[in-house]
Design a protein around this motif. Structure first.
Motif, PDB file in Angstrom:
ATOM      1  N   LEU A  49     -53.011  73.634  40.212  1.00  0.00           N
ATOM      2  CA  LEU A  49     -53.783  73.591  40.867  1.00  0.00           C
ATOM      3  C   LEU A  49     -54.436  72.661  42.135  1.00  0.00           C
ATOM      4  O   LEU A  49     -53.627  71.594  42.516  1.00  0.00           O
ATOM      5  CB  LEU A  49     -55.073  73.461  40.857  1.00  0.00           C
ATOM      6  CG  LEU A  49     -55.854  74.508  39.567  1.00  0.00           C
ATOM      7  CD1 LEU A  49     -57.025  73.890  38.716  1.00  0.00           C
ATOM      8  CD2 LEU A  49     -56.325  75.949  40.592  1.00  0.00           C
ATOM      9  N   PRO A  50     -54.652  73.226  43.417  1.00  0.00           N
ATOM     10  CA  PRO A  50     -54.795  72.197  44.680  1.00  0.00           C
ATOM     11  C   PRO A  50     -56.075  71.717  44.805  1.00  0.00           C
ATOM     12  O   PRO A  50     -57.183  72.347  43.980  1.00  0.00           O
ATOM     13  CB  PRO A  50     -54.707  72.764  45.472  1.00  0.00           C
ATOM     14  CG  PRO A  50     -55.910  74.319  45.727  1.00  0.00           C
ATOM     15  CD  PRO A  50     -55.103  74.427  44.293  1.00  0.00           C
ATOM     16  N   ALA A  51     -56.357  70.008  45.033  1.00  0.00           N
ATOM     17  CA  ALA A  51     -57.055  69.255  44.923  1.00  0.00           C
ATOM     18  C   ALA A  51     -57.300  68.462  45.836  1.00  0.00           C
ATOM     19  O   ALA A  51     -56.208  68.385  46.783  1.00  0.00           O
ATOM     20  CB  ALA A  51     -57.774  68.482  43.763  1.00  0.00           C
ATOM     21  N   VAL A  52     -58.452  68.050  46.430  1.00  0.00           N
ATOM     22  CA  VAL A  52     -58.684  67.316  48.172  1.00  0.00           C
ATOM     23  C   VAL A  52     -58.005  65.923  47.053  1.00  0.00           C
ATOM     24  O   VAL A  52     -58.894  65.292  46.727  1.00  0.00           O
ATOM     25  CB  VAL A  52     -59.676  67.416  48.388  1.00  0.00           C
ATOM     26  CG1 VAL A  52     -59.397  65.991  49.861  1.00  0.00           C
ATOM     27  CG2 VAL A  52     -59.759  68.712  49.344  1.00  0.00           C
ATOM     28  N   ALA A  53     -57.001  65.423  47.636  1.00  0.00           N
ATOM     29  CA  ALA A  53     -57.052  63.521  47.708  1.00  0.00           C
ATOM     30  C   ALA A  53     -57.909  62.743  48.059  1.00  0.00           C
ATOM     31  O   ALA A  53     -58.542  62.902  49.043  1.00  0.00           O
ATOM     32  CB  ALA A  53     -55.821  63.128  47.697  1.00  0.00           C
ATOM     33  N   ARG A  54     -58.622  61.565  47.393  1.00  0.00           N
ATOM     34  CA  ARG A  54     -59.190  60.483  47.596  1.00  0.00           C
ATOM     35  C   ARG A  54     -58.882  59.822  47.408  1.00  0.00           C
ATOM     36  O   ARG A  54     -58.869  58.726  46.531  1.00  0.00           O
ATOM     37  CB  ARG A  54     -60.993  61.298  46.665  1.00  0.00           C
ATOM     38  CG  ARG A  54     -61.350  63.270  47.051  1.00  0.00           C
ATOM     39  CD  ARG A  54     -61.724  62.786  47.860  1.00  0.00           C
ATOM     40  NE  ARG A  54     -62.471  65.129  47.783  1.00  0.00           N
ATOM     41  CZ  ARG A  54     -63.431  65.468  48.603  1.00  0.00           C
ATOM     42  NH1 ARG A  54     -63.622  65.070  49.437  1.00  0.00           N
ATOM     43  NH2 ARG A  54     -63.320  66.427  48.284  1.00  0.00           N
ATOM     44  N   ARG A  55     -59.039  58.477  48.580  1.00  0.00           N
ATOM     45  CA  ARG A  55     -58.591  57.774  48.922  1.00  0.00           C
ATOM     46  C   ARG A  55     -59.831  56.922  49.423  1.00  0.00           C
ATOM     47  O   ARG A  55     -60.302  57.111  50.691  1.00  0.00           O
ATOM     48  CB  ARG A  55     -57.357  56.997  49.316  1.00  0.00           C
ATOM     49  CG  ARG A  55     -56.914  58.110  48.862  1.00  0.00           C
ATOM     50  CD  ARG A  55     -54.940  57.724  49.483  1.00  0.00           C
ATOM     51  NE  ARG A  55     -53.636  58.285  48.688  1.00  0.00           N
ATOM     52  CZ  ARG A  55     -53.129  59.949  49.195  1.00  0.00           C
ATOM     53  NH1 ARG A  55     -54.390  59.761  50.694  1.00  0.00           N
ATOM     54  NH2 ARG A  55     -53.119  60.406  48.805  1.00  0.00           N
ATOM     55  N   PRO A  56     -60.030  55.914  48.583  1.00  0.00           N
ATOM     56  CA  PRO A  56     -62.019  55.162  49.177  1.00  0.00           C
ATOM     57  C   PRO A  56     -61.493  53.803  50.378  1.00  0.00           C
ATOM     58  O   PRO A  56     -59.617  53.893  50.570  1.00  0.00           O
ATOM     59  CB  PRO A  56     -61.645  53.981  48.059  1.00  0.00           C
ATOM     60  CG  PRO A  56     -60.507  53.697  47.069  1.00  0.00           C
ATOM     61  CD  PRO A  56     -59.812  55.397  47.197  1.00  0.00           C
ATOM     62  N   ARG A  57     -61.615  54.122  51.963  1.00  0.00           N
ATOM     63  CA  ARG A  57     -61.365  53.056  52.402  1.00  0.00           C
ATOM     64  C   ARG A  57     -61.281  51.546  52.275  1.00  0.00           C
ATOM     65  O   ARG A  57     -61.967  50.988  51.191  1.00  0.00           O
ATOM     66  CB  ARG A  57     -63.208  53.832  53.884  1.00  0.00           C
ATOM     67  CG  ARG A  57     -63.071  54.379  54.442  1.00  0.00           C
ATOM     68  CD  ARG A  57     -63.391  54.785  55.615  1.00  0.00           C
ATOM     69  NE  ARG A  57     -64.140  54.097  55.280  1.00  0.00           N
ATOM     70  CZ  ARG A  57     -65.341  54.390  55.464  1.00  0.00           C
ATOM     71  NH1 ARG A  57     -65.617  55.866  54.947  1.00  0.00           N
ATOM     72  NH2 ARG A  57     -66.807  54.199  54.828  1.00  0.00           N
ATOM     73  N   ALA A  58     -60.695  50.971  52.876  1.00  0.00           N
ATOM     74  CA  ALA A  58     -61.298  49.333  52.573  1.00  0.00           C
ATOM     75  C   ALA A  58     -61.391  49.061  52.730  1.00  0.00           C
ATOM     76  O   ALA A  58     -61.948  47.686  51.946  1.00  0.00           O
ATOM     77  CB  ALA A  58     -59.018  49.378  53.996  1.00  0.00           C
ATOM     78  N   ASP A  59     -62.533  48.933  54.234  1.00  0.00           N
ATOM     79  CA  ASP A  59     -63.283  48.788  53.518  1.00  0.00           C
ATOM     80  C   ASP A  59     -64.774  49.069  54.016  1.00  0.00           C
ATOM     81  O   ASP A  59     -66.274  48.894  54.600  1.00  0.00           O
ATOM     82  CB  ASP A  59     -63.856  47.305  55.345  1.00  0.00           C
ATOM     83  CG  ASP A  59     -64.013  48.385  55.881  1.00  0.00           C
ATOM     84  OD1 ASP A  59     -63.604  49.684  56.107  1.00  0.00           O
ATOM     85  OD2 ASP A  59     -63.328  47.989  57.779  1.00  0.00           O
ATOM     86  N   GLY A  60     -65.265  49.972  52.804  1.00  0.00           N
ATOM     87  CA  GLY A  60     -66.458  50.926  52.636  1.00  0.00           C
ATOM     88  C   GLY A  60     -67.604  50.586  52.033  1.00  0.00           C
ATOM     89  O   GLY A  60     -67.491  48.844  51.344  1.00  0.00           O
ATOM     90  N   LEU A  61     -67.725  51.923  51.436  1.00  0.00           N
ATOM     91  CA  LEU A  61     -68.414  52.211  50.392  1.00  0.00           C
ATOM     92  C   LEU A  61     -68.688  50.893  48.976  1.00  0.00           C
ATOM     93  O   LEU A  61     -69.182  49.964  48.780  1.00  0.00           O
ATOM     94  CB  LEU A  61     -69.320  53.145  50.049  1.00  0.00           C
ATOM     95  CG  LEU A  61     -70.588  53.113  49.422  1.00  0.00           C
ATOM     96  CD1 LEU A  61     -71.959  52.605  49.179  1.00  0.00           C
ATOM     97  CD2 LEU A  61     -71.310  54.358  49.257  1.00  0.00           C
ATOM     98  N   LEU A  62     -67.154  51.008  49.002  1.00  0.00           N
ATOM     99  CA  LEU A  62     -66.920  50.858  47.082  1.00  0.00           C
ATOM    100  C   LEU A  62     -67.216  49.055  47.322  1.00  0.00           C
ATOM    101  O   LEU A  62     -67.048  48.623  46.779  1.00  0.00           O
ATOM    102  CB  LEU A  62     -65.284  51.286  46.996  1.00  0.00           C
ATOM    103  CG  LEU A  62     -65.134  50.561  45.507  1.00  0.00           C
ATOM    104  CD1 LEU A  62     -65.708  51.199  44.251  1.00  0.00           C
ATOM    105  CD2 LEU A  62     -63.359  51.292  45.272  1.00  0.00           C
ATOM    106  N   THR A  63     -65.722  48.911  48.492  1.00  0.00           N
ATOM    107  CA  THR A  63     -65.900  47.545  48.858  1.00  0.00           C
ATOM    108  C   THR A  63     -67.023  46.223  48.970  1.00  0.00           C
ATOM    109  O   THR A  63     -67.348  45.591  48.034  1.00  0.00           O
ATOM    110  CB  THR A  63     -64.735  46.987  50.134  1.00  0.00           C
ATOM    111  OG1 THR A  63     -63.861  48.197  50.613  1.00  0.00           O
ATOM    112  CG2 THR A  63     -64.726  45.963  50.247  1.00  0.00           C
ATOM    113  N   ALA A  64     -68.340  46.949  49.772  1.00  0.00           N
ATOM    114  CA  ALA A  64     -69.099  46.675  49.867  1.00  0.00           C
ATOM    115  C   ALA A  64     -70.262  46.703  48.381  1.00  0.00           C
ATOM    116  O   ALA A  64     -70.412  45.349  48.359  1.00  0.00           O
ATOM    117  CB  ALA A  64     -70.394  47.358  50.654  1.00  0.00           C
ATOM    118  N   PHE A  65     -69.366  47.911  47.574  1.00  0.00           N
ATOM    119  CA  PHE A  65     -70.618  47.122  46.308  1.00  0.00           C
ATOM    120  C   PHE A  65     -69.791  46.621  45.021  1.00  0.00           C
ATOM    121  O   PHE A  65     -70.607  45.531  44.757  1.00  0.00           O
ATOM    122  CB  PHE A  65     -70.313  48.665  45.976  1.00  0.00           C
ATOM    123  CG  PHE A  65     -71.153  49.368  43.659  1.00  0.00           C
ATOM    124  CD1 PHE A  65     -72.192  48.652  44.027  1.00  0.00           C
ATOM    125  CD2 PHE A  65     -69.817  49.230  43.125  1.00  0.00           C
ATOM    126  CE1 PHE A  65     -72.425  49.156  42.405  1.00  0.00           C
ATOM    127  CE2 PHE A  65     -70.425  49.477  42.028  1.00  0.00           C
ATOM    128  CZ  PHE A  65     -71.923  48.775  41.305  1.00  0.00           C
TER     129      PHE A  65
END
Length: 739
Positions: A251-267
């Motif tokens: 099955l195809p899916a969209v790869a999801r990679r977090p941004r280097a300085d995005g929401l996850l980093t801020a969290f």
């Protein structure tokens, strides 16, 4: 369809006669000759030996082979036979060590009185009950083992008598005779195992295995047959799961990679503590999956309180960073509200996207449940459709047709075993391409069960508790043997409250009697005090809360929480408890999952024997969530020697959920585990024992993967395809399709 498999496809009604076939279909789920051939004996009695009567389980339908010791006819007076004309036949049967009483009443006494003479051997079938502290079977069916006469010799020729899983409507020996009728068809059974695999492992051919399991000449026959049939079950199931995994990988899916300085980093920068090694390792596994072009299918198992929610939240933030949305599904409204509350607390102003005070990376976190007001619901739906809300937390209300996502990238399902497969599927259909899937469970599942039940999911395990969590001391309180222990339990609750903490009291029932059939006629027939204790209804929240508030916990602030309350009332009660405005919460198992009140340090579980092992473990995990040590008291009236007490002792003895889940499995039969996980589908496991057969399952899994990779459509193995079709009957097909 090749002519070969016809005999096994034949409906039973054309072979056995309509009455027997109807009972087999309705009570045993057997419809074809093949179904009956795969209805294996539960155990075997030896002609020269007798059953251990001492080990009979209560309230179960049993078949025993025993000898009549004596038979007595009593007369008595009753409302129906006022002049002492009532008749009761009491027959005592023995196995040389234990004895069991049989009773027959009324006109039913004549035939057994003639047949069951002292010294006669027979098979008896009925439901075991207790009368005057003795085991008895009332009106059992029986079959004499005379060893003469054509039929007896024909049916019971072997020294090993097969005893089948039976029902009140159809005794084991009648099933045995029906099997005898269809047994010749076993010769035509198509073998699902590839010949190379079968020969390489020295397994019997299928027709021979079927003959030997139903009509063994020796114990070795039984062992050979079971070894072969175990392989079938393990292998066919693993092939089904391997094909699922193979199909998913396409099955195809969209790869999801977090941004280097995005929401996850801020969290992460704001977290007041560091992640445990386990949390870091599992997060790495999840992020690696999210970065691929195929949908992740991962099961996250974590002990109660191991920080699964945090791991799942970081995955959701990574997906939001990558421009997608994440949905978290909880089984109940109480839980959805709790998750929403804890996620927004953990995120702080990062959860205030689009609002004043939100930071630049912030997103919106919305709650969606069935009981929301129309205006709030409209707003939530709009935020999802526009993509304004990156994270949505809700109950299965999320799955309704009206709910549209802007770009759904990840679905997190909490407590899988409460969540139907159709629902997972419906949610999956909301993405432009299949979203990634993370399933969380706090019920530790032994490795083999995970391979069997969730075999289409990769597994991650969190097994260390975060720093600062306190150990929980658990004790069994035998209320019947030692009433002063119960009084002491309530004193302990008071002490916890005096030290500024709070407590839960858990009961099996709600208790406003909607859920009890109050039948005055039944109430009129009074039983002995012992029967009453055994048969009394489980303790109820409303009664217990009332008793505590007026008695042992007088003066403390006691509130109740149960499933029939209005959702707003439930939420208000939980908020008061979380805020510390309530000292003691008397509740049903609605608090079993996800309730997080670190200040609650004590839990008293009433009638603890009425809960399963993993449920007790789940419940217990609600205390000891802060820095003060937790206390869990398991109150029971069960006698010391009972299996229920041993189960409670096991729970009190260890906090290791994996250890407990093994105990739980050994006590219940695996069928329950698979049944529960497979949304009610009938368990297909008949001879495979998930815990003991770990090796077989592991080997079958690797054989299956190799086979499916080489030949995904199984073109060269018609027998295996037939077996798969049989395994994946409608329900299972849907189960696996929608896994």
């Amino acid at each position: 369809m090749p002519a070969l498999e016809e005999p096994l496809k034949q409906p039973l009604k054309s072979v056995l006669g309509p009455a027997t076939a109807k009972v087999m279909a309705e009570h045993l789920g057997l419809h074809t000759v093949g179904d009956l051939l795969h209805h294996y004996p539960r155990r075997y009695e030896e002609r020269g030996q007798l059953t251990h009567l001492a080990d009979l389980p209560m309230d179960e339908h049993v078949t025993v082979v025993a000898q009549v010791a004596d038979a007595r006819l009593h007369s008595f007076a009753s409302s129906r036979a006022p002049r002492g004309k009532g008749q009761r036949l009491e027959v005592t049967i023995t196995d040389g060590s234990g004895r069991l009483q049989l009773v027959f009443f009324g006109n039913g006494v004549h035939k057994p009185h003639k047949d069951l003479l002292p010294g006669t051997r027979a098979m008896f079938a009925g439901k075991v009950s207790v009368f005057n502290h003795r085991l008895q079977l009332a009106h059992p069916a029986y079959e004499l083992l005379r060893g003469d006469g054509e039929e007896a010799v024909e049916t019971w020729a072997g020294s090993l008598i097969p005893l089948y899983p039976a029902t009140a409507k159809l005794e084991s020996w009648k099933i045995g005779k029906a099997v005898q009728t269809v047994l010749p068809a076993a010769q035509e059974a198509l073998d699902p195992l590839p010949p190379a695999l079968r020969e390489g492992r020295g397994l019997l051919p299928l027709p021979e295995a079927l003959l030997k399991i139903h009509r063994p000449a020796t114990k070795a026959d039984i062992a050979d047959a079971r070894a072969r049939l175990k392989w079938d079950e393990a292998f066919v199931l693993q092939v089904a799961l391997a094909r699922r995994r193979y199909a998913d990988a396409q099955l195809p899916a969209v790869a999801r990679r977090p941004r280097a300085d995005g929401l996850l980093t801020a969290f992460d920068d704001r977290l007041p503590f560091t992640l445990t090694e386990g949390q870091q390792k599992v997060s790495r596994e999840i992020f690696a999956d999210l970065a691929t072009e195929h949908p992740m299918h991962r099961l996250l198992q974590g002990e109660v309180g191991s920080g699964k929610t945090l791991v799942a939240l970081r995955a959701m933030l990574a997906v939001v960073d990558a421009g997608g949305q994440a949905a978290m599904l909880a089984p109940t409204e109480v839980l959805a509200q709790q998750h929403h509350r804890s996620v927004t607390e953990m995120m702080g102003d990062l959860a205030e996207g689009g609002m004043l005070g939100g930071t630049e990376h912030a997103t919106k976190v919305v709650l969606l449940t069935g009981s929301m007001g129309a205006a709030a619901r409209r707003k939530a739906l709009l935020d999802l459709a526009t993509g304004e809300a990156g994270i949505v937390i809700g109950t299965h209300a999320l799955i309704e047709d009206k709910v549209q996502f802007h770009d759904l990238g990840l679905v997190v399902v909490d407590e899988q075993h409460r969540f139907g497969v159709e629902q997972r599927d419906a949610l999956r259909g909301k993405g432009k391409q299949p979203p990634h899937l993370l399933v969380m469970t706090a019920t530790p599942i032994p490795r083999t069960v995970a391979m069997t039940v969730f075999g289409d999911l990769e597994t991650s395990v969190l097994d260390q508790l975060p720093a600062g969590r306190s150990p929980i001391a658990s004790h069994v309180v035998p209320a019947a043997d030692k009433p002063h222990f119960l009084a002491r339990a309530w004193e302990r609750v008071r002490e916890e409250v005096e030290n500024g903490h709070q407590a839960y009291v858990v009961c099996p029932r709600i208790g406003d009697d909607i859920d009890e059939a109050a039948d005055p006629k039944k109430a009129a027939k009074k039983k002995s005090a012992e029967d009453e204790a055994e048969k009394r209804p489980p303790l109820a929240v409303l009664d217990v809360a009332d008793h505590l508030a007026k008695g042992p916990l007088q003066g403390l602030r006691v509130e109740v929480l149960h499933g029939r309350m209005h959702p707003d009332d439930k939420d208000a009660v939980m908020r008061r408890f979380a805020a510390g405005d309530t000292d003691v919460l008397v509740a049903t198992t609605v608090i079993e999952v996800g309730v997080n009140v670190p200040n609650a340090t004590a839990m008293v579980i009433m009638d603890a024997d009425r809960f399963g092992v993993s449920q007790l473990h789940q419940l217990r995990g609600r205390v000891g969530r802060g820095s003060a040590p937790g206390l869990c008291l398991l109150v029971t009236e069960m006698p010391e020697a009972s299996a229920a007490r041993q189960r409670l002792n096991a729970v009190a003895a260890t906090l290791d959920g994996f250890e407990l889940s093994r105990i739980d499995l050994e006590q219940r039969r695996e069928g329950d585990v698979l049944g529960q996980a497979q949304s009610g589908a009938r368990s297909s496991l008949r001879v495979l024992e998930v815990i003991e057969d770990e090796e077989v399952i592991g080997e079958a899994r690797s054989e299956a993967m190799a086979l499916v990779t080489a030949d995904p459509d199984l073109d060269h193995l018609p027998g295996l395809r037939t077996a798969l079709d049989a395994l994946l009957d409608e329900e299972r097909e849907q189960y696996l399709e929608k896994g």
